[in-house]
Scaffold this active site. Structure first.
Site, PDB file in Angstrom:
ATOM      1  N   ASP A   1       0.228  15.467  14.647  1.00 31.37           N
ATOM      2  CA  ASP A   1       0.559  15.376  13.222  1.00 31.37           C
ATOM      3  C   ASP A   1      -0.718  15.260  12.385  1.00 31.37           C
ATOM      4  O   ASP A   1      -0.813  14.439  11.473  1.00 31.37           O
ATOM      5  CB  ASP A   1       1.473  14.177  12.964  1.00 31.37           C
ATOM      6  CG  ASP A   1       2.156  14.245  11.601  1.00 31.37           C
ATOM      7  OD1 ASP A   1       2.211  15.365  11.031  1.00 31.37           O
ATOM      8  OD2 ASP A   1       2.623  13.199  11.109  1.00 31.37           O
TER       9      ASP A   1
ATOM     10  N   GLN B   1       5.027   3.125   1.231  1.00 27.68           N
ATOM     11  CA  GLN B   1       6.372   3.042   1.791  1.00 27.68           C
ATOM     12  C   GLN B   1       6.653   4.335   2.531  1.00 27.68           C
ATOM     13  O   GLN B   1       6.477   5.426   1.978  1.00 27.68           O
ATOM     14  CB  GLN B   1       7.402   2.816   0.671  1.00 27.68           C
ATOM     15  CG  GLN B   1       8.821   2.622   1.145  1.00 27.68           C
ATOM     16  CD  GLN B   1       9.057   1.250   1.747  1.00 27.68           C
ATOM     17  OE1 GLN B   1       8.438   0.276   1.312  1.00 27.68           O
ATOM     18  NE2 GLN B   1       9.922   1.165   2.741  1.00 27.68           N
TER      19      GLN B   1
ATOM     20  N   LEU C   1       0.816  -1.218   0.000  1.00 35.98           N
ATOM     21  CA  LEU C   1       0.000   0.000   0.000  1.00 35.98           C
ATOM     22  C   LEU C   1       0.846   1.263   0.000  1.00 35.98           C
ATOM     23  O   LEU C   1       0.459   2.266  -0.610  1.00 35.98           O
ATOM     24  CB  LEU C   1      -0.937   0.005   1.219  1.00 35.98           C
ATOM     25  CG  LEU C   1      -2.026  -1.066   1.243  1.00 35.98           C
ATOM     26  CD1 LEU C   1      -2.821  -0.987   2.536  1.00 35.98           C
ATOM     27  CD2 LEU C   1      -2.946  -0.928   0.042  1.00 35.98           C
TER      28      LEU C   1
ATOM     29  N   PHE D   1       9.835   5.002   8.220  1.00 40.47           N
ATOM     30  CA  PHE D   1      10.111   3.999   9.242  1.00 40.47           C
ATOM     31  C   PHE D   1       9.740   2.582   8.804  1.00 40.47           C
ATOM     32  O   PHE D   1      10.028   1.630   9.518  1.00 40.47           O
ATOM     33  CB  PHE D   1       9.368   4.339  10.535  1.00 40.47           C
ATOM     34  CG  PHE D   1       9.723   5.679  11.086  1.00 40.47           C
ATOM     35  CD1 PHE D   1      10.931   5.861  11.739  1.00 40.47           C
ATOM     36  CD2 PHE D   1       8.873   6.757  10.940  1.00 40.47           C
ATOM     37  CE1 PHE D   1      11.277   7.093  12.255  1.00 40.47           C
ATOM     38  CE2 PHE D   1       9.208   7.992  11.451  1.00 40.47           C
ATOM     39  CZ  PHE D   1      10.411   8.171  12.108  1.00 40.47           C
ATOM     40  N   GLY D   2       9.097   2.397   7.676  1.00 39.22           N
ATOM     41  CA  GLY D   2       8.727   1.059   7.227  1.00 39.22           C
ATOM     42  C   GLY D   2       7.772   1.121   6.047  1.00 39.22           C
ATOM     43  O   GLY D   2       7.628   2.156   5.383  1.00 39.22           O
TER      44      GLY D   2
END
EC number: 2.7.11.1
Length: 640
Positions: free
Chosen positions: A142, A32, A30, A35-36
């Site tokens: 955020d 990138q 889905l 952090f992953g």
């Protein structure tokens, strides 16, 4: 050494993949991130689509554990739900609820901006989600369209609490974090700030961006954007409602002390029209009160009920709890997508069964039996369209309108429904009918059954103009209509009964066709009888009340036995006169013709011209002498 390390990594990756693929099937990637990455997968047991966030364990991901703890404590319809946590030696797999609608940013970029109605709906859901977080002492820090997802119904799903933290009342934060265009002015100061106030500022920027498609504080450099944020100046050239501009202005207040809280925002005028309360959580009290149906279903799958309760109570977020939450989610979706009855249709159905004073076109079913017999007050206005004549009918209060007192029960009159009007007499041709019935000069009287003349409440009586009725007559005789005078002085719960013996009508069939249309329904027949033969209207004296003149409808008498259902749905035929009466009439006509031929030479003083072509004998006395005369069909004979 390097070869051994590579073998160890391969074994580790195989173990990591097995821990994940044991429960899920990876479908695609889905996204990138820094952090992953996020994978789309399907749960093998429930076939539920989920999003799996793969976070490698490293020093850079030191905020992973706080995010997991925050996600464990959140359970709200407008916040992405944590389902399963798989912790291995190298990675942490966070299984989350999948929002098929994608990011809010993609929606805004697709349409340029959102309509104010859509902004109102999404913003209210955001306020509810943020209010829930602040009540639990959690700040997001955020908020931006990229971290706001949409589900299959287009509802908000707040996600990515990677920068979120837990605070207590009055605690100040010092870490600068967030996305620059959405940062509050106090973040650029070298002092602590209130995390809740920064979330409110970011919420105002998101609302501005949804309604306009542009960021309120934008620039080509970090310093330019910073100066605009500190000044709190943003373009106001967009065409928005005053209420929306007022909300944006309050949210983008530079001074954090004057900025409203999420509780104040929920009471804004712009958010109050639908009076919608904050939605309840889908998984509320699942620890102490698991869903029995889901417990039974999981028991069929092989899960132990005690193990299920323990997993929910301790919030393990293991395979057992993940299966329960996915089944719970599917159950909630099915309940929302189940088609329910329309309130407006039910309301129309309920209203259709209640009496109303409005004129409507309706159809009386054959099975519906009228409770009260009523008169009909037709409107004077009639319309002719395509060979059909329609009349609008009003309903009068239920009164007794029967000719046989023994077979017809009494009906009480409701005082609220009775229209007080006294109809003293009616004029039919040259014959005056008083309140008490009179016999005709021939001494003929017909026995009439109990006829209930009533109209469909809130309906139109429709009768075809043509020869349909004349064809259906057959050998039946023409019977006069029966008119009754209605007196409604006694309206307070009294029963009115009147025995009416109608006179024979001297009106010719040609004159009878000039009357009004009417509807006649008998006690045993439920169908509407559309007839063409009509009766002249009543004339009234000393009328008390308003409305059109009462027009009595013509009825055709029939046997009382046939009124109980033998003539259901068919027209009634008039029975012939008794045999002795027909024989006497034939003999009388022959005698009159013989006397006419024998006495043709006598002087004629007066001739009688009957209007209905019937053989009537009229007795008169002489004007000049003491001897009377007898007239038969225009021939004068000396009286014996």
């Amino acid at each position: 050494m390097k070869r051994w390390q590579a073998c160890q990594d391969l074994r580790s990756n195989t173990f990591e993949d097995a821990a994940l693929t044991e429960h899920y099937e990876i479908l695609t990637t889905l996204g990138q991130g820094t952090f992953g990455e996020v994978k789309l997968a399907s749960h093998l047991v429930t076939q539920t689509k989920v999003a799996i966030k793969i976070l490698p364990k490293s020093r850079k991901n030191s905020l992973v554990q706080p995010e997991i703890e925050i996600m464990k404590s959140l359970d709200h319809p407008h916040i992405i739900k944590l389902l399963h946590i798989i912790d291995t030696t190298r990675n942490i797999f966070i299984v989350l609820e999948h929002a098929v609608g994608g990011e809010l940013m993609s929606r805004i970029e697709e349409f340029g901006y959102l309509a104010e109605v859509e902004c109102h709906r999404l913003f209210k859901q955001l306020v509810y989600a943020l209010q829930y977080c602040h009540e639990k002492g959690i700040v997001h820090r955020d908020l931006k369209p990229e971290n706001i997802l949409l589900d299959h119904r287009g509802n908000v799903k707040l996600t990515d609490f990677g920068l979120g933290t837990k605070i207590i009342m009055g605690q100040k934060l010092v870490t600068f974090c967030g996305t620059l265009p959405y940062c509050a002015p106090e973040l650029f100061e070298d002092r602590g700030y209130d995390g809740r106030a920064t979330d409110v500022w970011s919420l105002g920027v998101v609302l501005y961006f949804m309604a306009t498609g542009c960021l309120p504080f934008n620039g080509y450099s970090y310093e330019a954007i910073k100066q605009k944020i500190i000044a709190g100046k943003y373009p106001r050239s967009f065409s928005l409602s005053p209420e929306l501009w007022e909300v944006i202005a309050k949210l983008l207040t530079v001074n954090p002390g004057e900025r409203p809280t999420v509780h104040d925002i929920a009471r804004f005028k712009w958010l109050k029209p639908d009076n919608e309360a904050s939605p309840a959580s889908l998984g509320e009290n699942i620890e102490s009160h698991p869903d029995p149906s889901i417990m039974v279903l999981m028991g069929v799958m092989g899960y132990n009920p005690g193990e299920i309760r323990e997993s929910l109570r301790e919030k393990k977020f293991d395979q057992v709890m993940a299966t329960y939450l996915m089944l719970k989610q599917q159950s909630a979706w099915e309940n929302k997508t189940t088609k329910k009855p329309d309130p407006r249709l039910c309301d129309r159905m309920l209203r259709s069964t209640e009496p109303t004073i409005k004129n409507q076109t309706s159809v009386r079913r054959a099975s519906s039996v009228p409770t009260h017999s009523t008169f009909s007050l037709p409107n004077e206005s009639e319309s002719l369209e395509k060979g059909k004549r329609t009349t609008m009918s009003h309903s009068m209060p239920p009164t007794r309108n029967c000719f046989n007192e023994e077979t017809t029960p009494l009906h009480s009159i409701c005082p609220q429904l009775v229209q007080k009007a006294h109809y003293r007499r009616s004029i039919w041709g040259e014959t005056e009918i008083s309140d008490t019935s009179e016999e005709s000069s021939t001494g003929e009287s017909l026995e009439h059954p109990s006829l209930k003349i009533h109209t469909l409440q809130t309906s139109m009586g429709v009768s075809k103009a043509g020869s349909t009725y004349s064809k259906s007559k057959g050998s039946s005789q023409c019977v006069s209509s029966h008119h009754t005078s209605v007196e409604e002085d006694q309206c307070e719960g009294t029963n009115i009964s009147r025995e009416i013996n109608p006179p024979l009508s001297p009106v010719s069939p040609q004159e009878n066709l000039m009357g009004q249309l009417h509807i006649v329904t008998t006690a045993g027949s439920m169908d509407i009888m559309n007839t063409q033969v009509t009766s002249p209207p009543f004339s009234r004296k000393e009328a008390k009340g308003e409305g059109p003149a009462l027009q009595q409808r013509e009825s055709r008498p029939s046997s009382p036995n046939t009124l109980q259902g033998h003539l259901h749905g068919r027209r009634q035929t008039v029975p012939q006169a008794p045999f002795q009466r027909r024989v006497w009439r034939t003999l009388r006509n022959g005698l009159i013709r013989g006397l006419r031929t024998l006495c043709c030479c006598l002087p004629i003083e007066r001739r009688v011209h009957p209007t209905n072509n019937r053989d009537l004998a009229v007795s008169q006395k002489s004007h000049g002498g003491s001897h009377g005369i007898r007239a038969f069909r225009g021939t004068v004979l000396p009286e014996k």
